[in-house]
Structure formats: structure tokens, C-alpha cells
Design a protein around this motif. Sequence first.
Motif, short mmCIF file in Angstrom:
data_model
loop_
_atom_site.label_atom_id
_atom_site.label_comp_id
_atom_site.label_asym_id
_atom_site.label_seq_id
_atom_site.Cartn_x
_atom_site.Cartn_y
_atom_site.Cartn_z
N SER A 108 0.86 -1.19 0.00
CA SER A 108 0.00 0.00 0.00
C SER A 108 0.89 1.23 0.00
CB SER A 108 -0.91 0.00 1.23
OG SER A 108 -1.62 1.23 1.32
N LEU A 109 0.79 2.04 -1.03
CA LEU A 109 1.59 3.25 -1.15
C LEU A 109 0.70 4.47 -0.96
CD1 LEU A 109 4.15 4.87 -1.93
CD2 LEU A 109 3.39 4.68 -4.32
N TRP A 110 1.11 5.33 -0.04
CA TRP A 110 0.46 6.63 0.15
C TRP A 110 1.44 7.72 -0.28
CZ3 TRP A 110 -4.35 8.20 0.89
CH2 TRP A 110 -5.30 7.25 1.32
N VAL A 111 0.99 8.53 -1.22
CA VAL A 111 1.77 9.66 -1.71
C VAL A 111 1.19 10.92 -1.10
CG1 VAL A 111 2.56 10.92 -3.73
CG2 VAL A 111 2.24 8.44 -3.87
N LEU A 112 1.99 11.62 -0.34
CA LEU A 112 1.55 12.87 0.27
C LEU A 112 2.06 14.02 -0.59
CD1 LEU A 112 0.97 10.88 2.55
CD2 LEU A 112 1.82 12.58 4.18
N GLY A 113 1.13 14.61 -1.33
CA GLY A 113 1.48 15.67 -2.27
C GLY A 113 0.94 15.35 -3.64
N ALA A 114 0.14 16.24 -4.20
CA ALA A 114 -0.53 15.98 -5.47
C ALA A 114 -0.07 16.92 -6.57
CB ALA A 114 -2.05 16.10 -5.29
N SER A 115 1.21 17.26 -6.55
CA SER A 115 1.76 18.05 -7.65
C SER A 115 1.95 17.17 -8.88
CB SER A 115 3.09 18.69 -7.23
OG SER A 115 2.89 19.57 -6.13
#
Length: 325
Positions: free
Chosen positions: A162-169
Motif C-alpha cells: 500500500s503506497l500513500w503519496v503525500l502531495g498531489a503536484s
Amino acid sequence: MHKELQDILGLIREQGGPLALATLLRVEGSSYRRPGSRLLTDGEQVLRGSLSGGCLEGEVLGRAREVLADGLPRRLRYDLRGEADLVWGSGSGCEGVLDILVERLDQAAPPGWLAWVEEVLRDRRPLRLATSLKEGFPRRRLREGDAPDAEEILEVIPPPVSLWVLGASDDSRPLVRLAKGLGWSVGLLDHRPAFARAERFPEADRILSGHPAQRVPGLGLDGRSAVVLMTHNYQKDLEALRLLGDAGAGYLGLMGSRARSAKLVAELAAEGLHFGDRLHSPVGLDLGAEDPETIALAVLAEIQASFQGRAGGSLRASRAPVSAP
């Protein structure tokens, strides 16, 4: 392997006629593929998957036709050690003994164990699947521990990463896309609602907007979870790291320069929060990455190596087995 399983399960649901599923049960020595690898065929072509480096697929396809014709499963054994490898293929380098089970699947009455695998992929739970061939036909059951009965073969299927990416640039987009291509569960979090939108990240399984203090505690992180911070906002990274220190994620990566990372770590250390070697920053393997796509490749490669307990260096310089028996 999770992506392969996902695709095979999808094809089983979609195909109209009977199919044959070949599963690599056991390996003695070395092998191009690991136990648990699968190949799905309709008898005419391979629909998805592989069992070797190409040396056995044609032979297994022929035996699959027999299974589709009479419905009887086959347990096949291939010895590819030494010169035998040149007989079966073109020197693919399997150098092992492979036990393969080929069985017929009918969509009208799919075996119950397929539903167990689907639950693992959907709910991210580990599965211990014990297969017995004592009476000719494969019989499967769930196992609680790691030791199967003498006549059983145990397959352990871990939850998908499970990968969580913090930041939606924009530079987060290839990371989300490539991770989903690996079969991982992918979530995205950004404090800016205008950026955290499904049309910008169509591959993401979950998209959340909100500040880290609001959202991070509810992400459900565990040992098979990876978090990559790429908010490009110092205060938001600081806020998130305060919460992620004890959140239980198996991998924690921070995008940015060494100087920026050192400043964040020092500020948190002054508060009594110490990461030691748990924080990967700069995030990713040293691949000479310069653009968002190659940076995403470097990040995912480091996450994969970390969860597999590997250093992430060149295989040429490693003494670890290429494929574990």
C-alpha cells in the motif's frame, strides 16, 4: 506477483469458456520464477503469466490442452539442471527442478480458493494456502501457521504493498501511475482540494484532501505500507513526519535535498522524535534520475528492495539468489 494475480483473476471472470491454470508449486535449485507463479491459458494461447524464462511454456500449453479435454489435473516435473536446460529451451538458466500443477477452471463453478485470493488482494490480508495432491485432485485449505502437513505444499501470499503519496503536484502523477502498474494499492493525500482530484490521478484507489493532522491518523498504515512525502511544503512535511514517526509504516521516504531533510530531522529531534535509519531521504535509489518518470522509477525500486530485504544494488555485485527456491 500481485499484478499477475490480479490480471489472472480478472481474465477468469471475463472469459466465457473453460480455462487451464498452471501453478509453479515447488522449486529445487534455482528458477527464473518463484513458487506461486501462475500461467493462464485457453488451450490456444497463454493469456497471462509465465512459469519459466520461456523454456517450458510451450510444453505446459500442450499439457493444458489435455487437461481441458478430460478435466483431469496433471502434476508435472521438469528437471532443467545442467544440459537438460538446453534440451527444453535455449539455455534460459533455470538450473532447477520445477513441480507444476495444471488444472481446469470452469467459470460456472469456480473453485473457492480463488475467492480467498481475491479477498487478500482487496482487503490486504495475508493468505496461507495449503495445497494437497495426495488423492490426485488438488485440495486446498487455509492454514493458520507456517508448517503444512507432510503431503501439503504451502503458499504464502502477502498483502499487496500500500503506497500513500503525500502531495498531489504534477511530479506525483508518474509515481501513482507506475505503482498502480505494479499491482499496488495507491492512495493520494494533499491539503489542496484543487490538486487532489480523481481526474488528475485516475489510477489512484483513494484520493483524500485535508491537512496531515486530519488525515494521516486514519490511513491505516502497516508493515506493508509505504509513505512518500513530496508536498514540497516544509511545514506540511514537518506536520506529517510528526505523525508518521510511530504510525507503523514499513517504509517512509522524503523528497527533497539532503540539507532540507537534515533541517527537518534536526527540528523533530529537538522535539524528541528520532527516525534513525527509518527515513529514506533523499528518497529513491541512485539511478541518475532527473525527470518525474525516472525519479518515480528510483523511488519504487527502493520501496521494492526495502520490502524484499535487499540493498537495491546491482545483481552482478550481489551474492543473494536471483529467485529464492
